[in-house]
Design a protein around this motif. Sequence first.
Motif, PDB file in Angstrom:
ATOM      1  N   PRO A 107       0.739  -1.367   0.151  1.00 25.75           N
ATOM      2  CA  PRO A 107       0.050   0.152   0.055  1.00 25.75           C
ATOM      3  C   PRO A 107       1.015   1.404   0.092  1.00 25.75           C
ATOM      4  N   VAL A 108       0.250   2.357  -0.743  1.00 28.19           N
ATOM      5  CA  VAL A 108       1.055   3.370  -0.746  1.00 28.19           C
ATOM      6  C   VAL A 108       2.288   3.421  -2.000  1.00 28.19           C
ATOM      7  N   LEU A 109       3.096   2.308  -1.562  1.00 26.64           N
ATOM      8  CA  LEU A 109       4.259   2.397  -2.501  1.00 26.64           C
ATOM      9  C   LEU A 109       4.367   1.772  -3.977  1.00 26.64           C
ATOM     10  N   GLY A 110       2.999   0.939  -3.792  1.00 26.79           N
ATOM     11  CA  GLY A 110       2.617   0.456  -5.105  1.00 26.79           C
ATOM     12  C   GLY A 110       3.310  -0.954  -5.509  1.00 26.79           C
ATOM     13  N   LYS A 111       3.526  -1.211  -6.801  1.00 25.68           N
ATOM     14  CA  LYS A 111       4.088  -2.484  -7.314  1.00 25.68           C
ATOM     15  C   LYS A 111       5.493  -2.333  -7.982  1.00 25.68           C
ATOM     16  N   THR A 112       5.831  -1.126  -8.011  1.00 23.94           N
ATOM     17  CA  THR A 112       7.179  -0.869  -8.739  1.00 23.94           C
ATOM     18  C   THR A 112       8.185   0.239  -7.788  1.00 23.94           C
ATOM     19  N   PRO A 113       9.414  -0.062  -7.677  1.00 25.77           N
ATOM     20  CA  PRO A 113      10.413   0.792  -6.974  1.00 25.77           C
ATOM     21  C   PRO A 113      10.793   1.916  -7.832  1.00 25.77           C
ATOM     22  N   GLY A 114      10.392   2.112  -9.165  1.00 26.87           N
ATOM     23  CA  GLY A 114      10.898   2.957  -9.917  1.00 26.87           C
ATOM     24  C   GLY A 114      12.417   2.562 -10.401  1.00 26.87           C
ATOM     25  N   ALA A 115      13.531   3.256 -10.168  1.00 25.33           N
ATOM     26  CA  ALA A 115      14.743   3.113 -10.734  1.00 25.33           C
ATOM     27  C   ALA A 115      15.546   2.555  -9.532  1.00 25.33           C
ATOM     28  N   TYR A 116      16.284   1.309  -9.685  1.00 26.81           N
ATOM     29  CA  TYR A 116      16.976   1.049  -8.462  1.00 26.81           C
ATOM     30  C   TYR A 116      18.135   0.261  -8.997  1.00 26.81           C
ATOM     31  N   LEU A 220      19.738   9.307  -3.827  1.00 21.92           N
ATOM     32  CA  LEU A 220      19.340   9.229  -2.571  1.00 21.92           C
ATOM     33  C   LEU A 220      19.274   7.539  -2.430  1.00 21.92           C
ATOM     34  N   GLN A 221      18.875   6.967  -3.715  1.00 24.88           N
ATOM     35  CA  GLN A 221      18.697   5.407  -3.742  1.00 24.88           C
ATOM     36  C   GLN A 221      19.841   4.931  -3.479  1.00 24.88           C
ATOM     37  N   ILE A 222      21.280   5.452  -4.195  1.00 25.68           N
ATOM     38  CA  ILE A 222      22.321   4.853  -4.044  1.00 25.68           C
ATOM     39  C   ILE A 222      22.864   4.981  -2.480  1.00 25.68           C
ATOM     40  N   ILE A 223      22.677   5.959  -1.889  1.00 27.89           N
ATOM     41  CA  ILE A 223      22.968   6.342  -0.488  1.00 27.89           C
ATOM     42  C   ILE A 223      22.010   5.547   0.468  1.00 27.89           C
ATOM     43  N   TYR A 224      20.751   5.625   0.493  1.00 30.56           N
ATOM     44  CA  TYR A 224      20.026   4.896   1.476  1.00 30.56           C
ATOM     45  C   TYR A 224      19.228   3.620   1.188  1.00 30.56           C
ATOM     46  N   GLY A 225      19.172   3.515  -0.279  1.00 29.26           N
ATOM     47  CA  GLY A 225      18.182   2.301  -0.709  1.00 29.26           C
ATOM     48  C   GLY A 225      16.886   2.798  -0.662  1.00 29.26           C
ATOM     49  N   HIS A 226      15.985   2.052  -0.177  1.00 33.18           N
ATOM     50  CA  HIS A 226      14.430   2.381  -0.153  1.00 33.18           C
ATOM     51  C   HIS A 226      14.066   2.971  -1.459  1.00 33.18           C
ATOM     52  N   ALA A 227      14.376   2.261  -2.516  1.00 29.22           N
ATOM     53  CA  ALA A 227      14.100   3.119  -4.019  1.00 29.22           C
ATOM     54  C   ALA A 227      12.499   3.384  -4.096  1.00 29.22           C
ATOM     55  N   SER A 228      11.479   2.332  -3.592  1.00 27.35           N
ATOM     56  CA  SER A 228      10.308   2.469  -3.740  1.00 27.35           C
ATOM     57  C   SER A 228       9.634   3.635  -3.024  1.00 27.35           C
ATOM     58  N   PHE A 229      10.161   3.886  -1.770  1.00 27.38           N
ATOM     59  CA  PHE A 229       9.637   5.094  -1.004  1.00 27.38           C
ATOM     60  C   PHE A 229      10.108   6.339  -1.862  1.00 27.38           C
ATOM     61  N   TYR A 230      11.253   6.554  -2.387  1.00 26.28           N
ATOM     62  CA  TYR A 230      11.942   7.777  -2.994  1.00 26.28           C
ATOM     63  C   TYR A 230      11.115   7.910  -4.430  1.00 26.28           C
ATOM     64  N   HIS A 231      10.722   6.688  -5.036  1.00 21.36           N
ATOM     65  CA  HIS A 231       9.914   6.781  -6.248  1.00 21.36           C
ATOM     66  C   HIS A 231       8.357   7.356  -6.315  1.00 21.36           C
ATOM     67  N   LEU A 283      -6.402  -1.053  -6.867  1.00 20.80           N
ATOM     68  CA  LEU A 283      -6.848  -1.135  -8.249  1.00 20.80           C
ATOM     69  C   LEU A 283      -5.704  -0.521  -9.425  1.00 20.80           C
ATOM     70  N   ALA A 284      -4.937   0.440  -8.828  1.00 25.10           N
ATOM     71  CA  ALA A 284      -4.028   0.919  -9.767  1.00 25.10           C
ATOM     72  C   ALA A 284      -2.911   1.934  -8.767  1.00 25.10           C
ATOM     73  N   ASP A 285      -1.508   1.516  -9.232  1.00 24.81           N
ATOM     74  CA  ASP A 285      -0.572   2.403  -8.159  1.00 24.81           C
ATOM     75  C   ASP A 285      -0.161   3.807  -8.863  1.00 24.81           C
ATOM     76  N   PHE A 286       0.793   4.403  -8.317  1.00 26.54           N
ATOM     77  CA  PHE A 286       1.215   5.695  -8.774  1.00 26.54           C
ATOM     78  C   PHE A 286       1.606   5.708 -10.345  1.00 26.54           C
ATOM     79  N   HIS A 287       2.471   4.468 -10.661  1.00 22.88           N
ATOM     80  CA  HIS A 287       2.956   4.226 -12.037  1.00 22.88           C
ATOM     81  C   HIS A 287       1.619   4.198 -13.079  1.00 22.88           C
TER      82      HIS A 287
END
Length: 548
Positions: A107-116, A220-231, A283-287
């Motif tokens: 929930p909230v983060l959806g199905k994809t983390p974007g780029a990681y 931020l993804q390189i430094i902290y990870g958590h790519a889905s949150f930043y996406h 039903l649909a995530d942000f992507h």
Amino acid sequence: MKYSLIDIMKYAFAGLMFFTVIFIMVFAVLITYNTNPKEDFEYYEMGWVTDDGKEADLAYIEKYGTVHRTLEEAYDHQMLYMNLKGINVEVFVGGELRTATELEYAPVLGKTPGAYNVCVELFRDDVGKEIRMVFQSPYGDGDGKVNFVLLGNSKDILLSDIRSKMNVFIFCFLYIYIGVIFLTIYFTLRKMNKNTKPILYLGLFSINIGMFMLCDGGMLQIIYGHASFYHTLAEVFMMLIAIPLMFYLETMYESVGKVGLLVISILAFLNYPICMILDMTGLADFHQTVFITHVVYIIAMILIIYSVVVSLKKHQWTHILGMLCITGGAMVDIILVNVSHFSENSLFTRIGALLFLCMEGVQFILSLLQWQQDINRQDFIHLLAYKDGLTGLLNRTSYEEDLEKYRKENKKPAAVTFIDINNLKYINDTYGHATGDELIMAVASTISRVFEMNGKCYRIGGDEFVFITNGLPEGKNIHSLEHHFQEELAQCKLRVDMTFVITAACGSVADKNSYEQVDDLLKEADRVMYANKKAMKSLDGGIYSKVN
């Protein structure tokens, strides 16, 4: 054609900002592409094939995909490093699963983390083994891809990846920094009688676009990870970018129109809760709902074009140039993405937006300078209207207006002193009007020094002055002030060889509830002053206080 100081400052600031941004752009590009030839890694995108023997297209991954190749050479603790967008991957080396990512719905983060980023450690014993990567896209729309694959020393790879993202990070810092400056200006000026909302909206727009690029840039993804949150955070900031921009254009230039501003505001504000509800319900995530944001952007672009047309009619050239920078930068990036393999797909948009912010910021600051000039001009006009030009004391207009306030409020001052200079006509006739003016200024200076800290001092005629106070400090009374004034006046000297002592007749009256109206108090003070003047004249035979 003549240029005003404001015009000169405008073009000077705009030029300075332009060349500053160009320098930053060149610096950022040099950081990005200054590859050290001693770096121990190689680009590893080529040579991958599918199970049916065809060359693999890593830039286009549908719902499922499998690619493989043989590892020709390796040494211990070597790294296979790849950057993925919107796909899950399992990496096998010689049939052994080395790493796997999961893109389960959250929930909230959806199905994809974007780029990681995905790292796979390799060893010398892996030489000759098959590396197999199995991809799975949660959407199956072909949007998943492998941005790059590197093979080599882990330290060199990480440093190279950080350097490649440094220009985006620099732009993010500049956007946020400029936004903070604009907000500081807003909070500094908001208590003044000036429309400072444009700089507030411009600051929010700058910070918003900076935060979007920071979350989407990969650092931020390189430094902290958590790519889905930043996406997800980048998607939220992207939804909100249009709102402060449209409010800025309307409040600063009135070029969007209230209807257009209302439409874009409603759409932008509804965009986020609709996407959030669809995301929370699964039903649909942000992507999958990003097209809603694109629709809002298209409407915003139409309003921007309309704003440019309106600005053409108003000859707002700096604003037009800023708008052309931001729209032109976006157009260049769109062309480069579609006709070339240029890796930076938003470089010119970032440059254009930065130029827009600098030019609009300069435009607003110059409008503040113009506003300050107008205030200074109004203050000067007010000074001419209410101050005596010779002495700097309040004039008769100010005196009459203050008396009218007393009358309307049915109030009375605590005390009044009328002052009339002695010998002014004699001095004008004998020494000239320049000396007479000097005498007036000397008396006025003494009045100001003795009385002004306790009330208001007026020059109401050629040689007539009035002091009015609403209350005196404890231990002082109006008669003691008058006595002190006469002592100070006797010490005054003029530049001419004086054959007289400077004197003035005074009439001071304190209100002890003996007078019903302010005019009664004034009449009594005037009567006392003329009585004293008559007595002084009779003592000196017509010329007051002559020096023998």
